[in-house]
Write a protein that holds these residues in place. Structure first.
Motif, PDB file in Angstrom:
ATOM      1  N   SER A  34       0.835  -1.193   0.000  1.00  0.00           N
ATOM      2  CA  SER A  34       0.000   0.000   0.000  1.00  0.00           C
ATOM      3  C   SER A  34       0.874   1.249   0.000  1.00  0.00           C
ATOM      4  O   SER A  34       2.075   1.188   0.273  1.00  0.00           O
TER       5      SER A  34
ATOM      6  N   SER B  81      -3.619  -0.587  11.477  1.00  0.00           N
ATOM      7  CA  SER B  81      -4.092  -1.670  10.614  1.00  0.00           C
ATOM      8  C   SER B  81      -4.823  -2.695  11.471  1.00  0.00           C
ATOM      9  O   SER B  81      -4.226  -3.303  12.365  1.00  0.00           O
TER      10      SER B  81
ATOM     11  N   LYS C  62      -6.063  -2.709   5.625  1.00  0.00           N
ATOM     12  CA  LYS C  62      -4.861  -1.922   5.383  1.00  0.00           C
ATOM     13  C   LYS C  62      -4.777  -0.750   6.366  1.00  0.00           C
ATOM     14  O   LYS C  62      -5.744  -0.401   7.044  1.00  0.00           O
TER      15      LYS C  62
END
Length: 239
Positions: free
Chosen positions: A20, A98, A231
């Motif tokens: 990411s 996360s 994420k």
């Protein structure tokens, strides 16, 4: 940029891949020059320093509080950057979190379980077949449960919380012990569920789970997935 290791099941190897891209809620750039084709990034030095603790990530940006003259949600066609980002010397720290995978292991019966043990396993995880935990006592503390799980070769670090209840109105399983397991190390998109095994149900070296002679429901163990991994998202800003 955040990278992660992932297991390629068909090939049988582990690889690093881009996972990411982190951006703060102050991320901004303008588009102007040469027919509005140039992107002019607002310098904030986001990511110059990082600190991590389990699933929490702190990201420093020493020039982030720079007096932006535009709107972060718009792409202005003029210079909306700060007058003197470095000279102001005002920054921010962004906290990202996360959410981990979470599974709940429940040992239950209609009476209090007084003795016995069990194991948990993954049938096939990261190429390892029958990845077994250590023996887990029926009344295991959260700390002992965590230690038993972390003996598994593919699990990494976990966090465990323990809850015990006896509810006569909860038939047929009035007695329950729950262990809530958070997979701190795992960043895989999918986490295989634990497979519980106990005496008479796949575990030859486990002690038999024993209850009162008045019991009409054999002890049993179920596993539920209650949360999937997510994420990193920004949770807070520290100035």
């Amino acid at each position: 940029y955040i990278y992660r290791r992932s297991y390629v099941a068909d090939e049988g190897y582990v690889k690093w891949e881009l996972y990411s891209i982190l951006r703060s809620n102050d991320y901004d750039y303008d588009v102007y020059g040469r027919g509005f084709s140039f992107e002019h990034m607002h310098r904030q030095d986001f990511g110059v320093t990082l600190k991590a603790n389990r699933r929490l990530l702190l990201v420093a940006a020493p020039f982030a509080d720079y007096g932006n003259r535009g709107d972060v949600d718009l792409r202005e066609h003029f210079d909306s950057n700060g007058v003197h980002n470095e000279g102001l010397g005002k920054g921010k720290v962004y906290a990202f979190f996360s959410q981990p995978h979470v599974q709940v292991v429940t040992l239950q019966s209609d009476e209090i379980i007084s003795f016995g043990s069990f194991r948990l396993k993954f049938d096939n995880n990261l190429g390892v077949v029958d990845d077994l935990s250590d023996i887990i006592a029926c009344d295991s503390t959260a700390e002992a449960f965590k230690a038993a799980l972390e003996k598994m070769s593919t699990i990494g670090e976990v966090e465990v919380e323990r809850f015990e209840s006896f509810d006569m109105n909860s038939n047929p399983n009035a007695y329950k012990i729950r262990w809530r397991v958070s997979f701190i190390s795992s960043v895989a998109d999918n986490q295989p569920p634990f497979v519980p095994i106990w005496h008479g149900s796949g575990c030859n070296d486990c002690s038999e789970l024993k209850v009162s002679v008045l019991s009409k429901v054999p002890p049993n163990i179920i596993v539920q997935t209650t949360q999937s991994h997510e994420k990193y998202t920004q949770e807070a800003v520290i100035q």
